[in-house]
Scaffold this active site. Structure first.
Site, PDB file in Angstrom:
ATOM      1  N   GLU A 186     -10.883  -1.236  -7.477  1.00 38.58           N
ATOM      2  CA  GLU A 186     -12.344  -1.516  -7.685  1.00 38.58           C
ATOM      3  C   GLU A 186     -13.338  -0.404  -7.793  1.00 38.58           C
ATOM      4  O   GLU A 186     -14.528  -0.714  -8.727  1.00 38.58           O
ATOM      5  CB  GLU A 186     -13.028  -2.295  -6.158  1.00 38.58           C
ATOM      6  CG  GLU A 186     -12.953  -1.286  -5.130  1.00 38.58           C
ATOM      7  CD  GLU A 186     -11.609  -1.495  -4.374  1.00 38.58           C
ATOM      8  OE1 GLU A 186     -11.695  -1.068  -3.143  1.00 38.58           O
ATOM      9  OE2 GLU A 186     -10.509  -1.701  -4.933  1.00 38.58           O
ATOM     10  N   HIS A 193      -7.033   1.070  -5.159  1.00 37.21           N
ATOM     11  CA  HIS A 193      -8.448   0.502  -4.876  1.00 37.21           C
ATOM     12  C   HIS A 193      -8.806   0.290  -6.329  1.00 37.21           C
ATOM     13  O   HIS A 193      -9.828   0.897  -6.769  1.00 37.21           O
ATOM     14  CB  HIS A 193      -9.239   1.331  -4.199  1.00 37.21           C
ATOM     15  CG  HIS A 193      -9.124   1.426  -2.662  1.00 37.21           C
ATOM     16  ND1 HIS A 193      -9.787   0.567  -1.781  1.00 37.21           N
ATOM     17  CD2 HIS A 193      -8.360   2.101  -1.895  1.00 37.21           C
ATOM     18  CE1 HIS A 193      -9.332   1.043  -0.431  1.00 37.21           C
ATOM     19  NE2 HIS A 193      -8.405   1.808  -0.781  1.00 37.21           N
ATOM     20  N   CYS A 219      -5.461  -2.361  -0.637  1.00 35.71           N
ATOM     21  CA  CYS A 219      -4.810  -1.245   0.187  1.00 35.71           C
ATOM     22  C   CYS A 219      -4.276  -1.934   1.576  1.00 35.71           C
ATOM     23  O   CYS A 219      -3.037  -2.548   1.640  1.00 35.71           O
ATOM     24  CB  CYS A 219      -6.129  -0.357   0.375  1.00 35.71           C
ATOM     25  SG  CYS A 219      -5.595   1.123   1.217  1.00 35.71           S
TER      26      CYS A 219
END
Length: 546
Positions: A516, A514, A380
């Site tokens: 993750e 993102h 990001c």
């Protein structure tokens, strides 16, 4: 549906979220359809506007909800996308009830906490379960019993026992048993008081999970059962472990799964816990060790990067390696000492964030990784930082910046997304949730996502700013590879830049998304898995698949 309600006492931050997640993992391992709900008693509508230092990371769901970080734990342990409406706050509940009152839905009635607020809470819990198609819903009540903010939620779950029946509900209370080193004693009095407080609102726990440094001796567990009127054999310990992924196994070994089966009248099933056993085996006896530097500004609060840390852990397990994290506060990174900050590290990760604090340190970090051929992963803001650094150093746009940090920069290579220009307010107004990314053929990103000839993948987003399309061609002409774009956006020429990379670098990849948020212990995020593999190659070791 059946329901398990998890409450907490004595102190906050006992790990109710991990207990809830572990319960879900045990039930999923038995083949049940499970979902989890987090109740947060604060008046905020969601977690989106909270400080990471105070509340930890903001987790984003596939549908775009900004939620408590525990929703991330649920997704990782249950290996599923938690549906919208699974993070319930006081603000949401009261906002809905007041809106209904203004619309005339309660005509002639006096609107009260009971039944109107409690009915709304129960409706939201049941709806979350229905959306997930769940057989069992695990509900975590945030805060501690005795908090004034939690009172309506405790009353609602108390009522649900009578609504749904004893055989369809279970109350699990998580509490603390301090251990006094000087006298070598476990002190059970705080737990007794906590259970007494819970019983004062009409809830008697069916099981108690004690947070302690070590597993409780049997005599202490029996004492707690006796003084709290809990059946013998229903006091369990959530003791300190090296990694949270050990807890499902620890709870199963203590018999928690069998107690849940008995309470909810479930069929006895032998759970398949191989995923957790394999993960723990790698973490305890890894073939390698990898040292990753995380260069951010919330380094004093690791929970601010909770999903990111877990994704690195998943990637390390997949590469048969032990993860060693070095925190680097980018506010302290200067031109003169940058090498000292990253000495001995195998790779550098720059995560997301907001605000100007620590930005120049992040830009220096991106340049250091680029010039010294150190594996780099930008997430990001970490991608935007890499673009700013490239524009300054390679495109010779010395004053390049983001309009977020410098509105007067003559080269705003990062700017506000057009759809954000008319946005009013802060909460829930960013680009959020799952969005498609078109991966370009022949790129490192295509290799990472196993689409070498190009394709579309989905990743989650949380941002307002993007790479300014006016500078995309100039950046590409200077050698920056745009390896991912948002498909279908014609007004931006090449499309919203989703990912960049460098050709003449062992691993320099950055994404606007993102990834993750979608990583799981059993299915690590592809960019993170590739990043850890690159870190191992950097130290001269090839990855070894676990």
């Amino acid at each position: 549906m059946k329901y398990i309600f998890v409450t907490g006492g004595v102190v906050s931050s006992l790990g109710k979220g991990v207990v809830t997640s572990s319960l879900g993992a045990l039930l999923r391992a038995r083949g049940y359809k499970v979902t989890a709900v987090k109740i947060d008693p604060y008046i905020n509508i969601d977690a989106g506007t909270m400080r990471p230092y105070e509340h930890g990371e903001v987790f984003v769901t596939a549908g775009g909800s900004e939620t408590d970080l525990d929703i991330g734990n649920y997704e990782r342990f249950l290996d599923m996308d938690i549906p919208e409406g699974s993070n319930i706050t006081t603000g949401q509940v009261y906002q809905t009830v007041i809106r209904k009152e203004r619309a005339g839905e309660y005509l002639s009635q006096t609107v009260q906490v009971i039944p109107h607020i409690t009915d709304e809470i129960k409706y939201r819990i049941r709806t979350a379960g229905e959306r997930a198609g769940a057989e069992i819903v695990i509900v975590e009540v945030g805060g501690t019993v005795g908090d004034i903010e939690s009172t309506p939620f405790l009353e609602a779950i108390r009522q649900m026992r009578f609504d749904e029946g004893v055989e369809n509900t279970m109350f699990v209370h998580v509490t603390l048993v301090p251990y006094l080193e000087t006298s070598h004693e476990f002190k059970t009095k705080p737990t007794q008081h906590s259970v007494a407080t819970l019983r004062s609102v009409g809830i008697s726990p069916d099981a108690i999970i004690v947070r302690s440094k070590v597993e409780l001796p049997q005599d202490i567990a029996k004492k707690i059962a006796l003084f709290t009127s809990v059946m013998p054999g229903r006091v369990f310990t959530s003791y300190d472990v090296a990694n949270i992924y050990e807890l499902p196994i620890a709870f199963e070994e203590q018999g928690l799964g069998r107690v849940v089966e008995k309470q909810l009248e479930l069929e006895k099933v032998t759970p398949n816990l191989s995923v957790w056993q394999n993960a723990v085996q790698v973490m305890k006896r890894p073939g390698n060790e990898v040292k990753i530097a995380i260069a951010g500004k919330y380094t004093a609060m690791p929970d601010a990067y909770k999903s990111l840390l877990e994704s690195l852990e998943h990637a390390a397990i997949a590469n048969n390696a032990r993860l060693n994290v070095k925190w680097v506060n980018t506010e302290e990174v200067t031109e003169g000492d940058i090498a000292e900050h990253f000495e001995g590290t195998d790779a550098i990760l720059v995560p997301g964030g907001f605000g100007i604090r620590g930005i120049e340190g992040k830009i220096r970090t991106a340049r250091y990784a680029r010039e010294n051929k150190i594996p780099y992963l930008g997430i990001c803001l970490g991608m935007q930082i890499a673009v700013i650094e490239y524009a300054r150093s390679i495109c010779k746009l010395e004053q390049a910046n983001s309009s977020e940090f410098d509105q007067y920069s003559p080269h705003q290579v990062i700017g506000l997304m057009p759809e954000q220009l008319e946005v009013e307010g802060m909460g829930g107004t960013m680009r959020l949730g799952d969005w498609p990314m078109k991966v370009e053929a022949g790129t490192k990103l295509g290799e990472i996502y196993s689409v070498p000839n190009g394709g579309t993948v989905m990743e989650r987003h949380r941002h307002r700013y993007e790479v300014n399309p006016e500078y995309v061609q100039q950046l590409k002409d200077a050698g920056l590879v745009i390896s991912g774009v948002t498909p279908g956006i014609k007004s931006r020429g090449a499309g919203l830049v989703e990912a960049i990379e460098l050709k003449d670098h062992p691993f320099f990849v950055a994404l606007q998304s993102h990834p993750e948020f979608k990583s799981r212990p059993m299915r690590p995020s592809p960019p993170f898995k590739a990043f850890v593999a690159a870190a191992l190659r950097h130290q001269g070791k090839d990855q070894v698949e676990a």
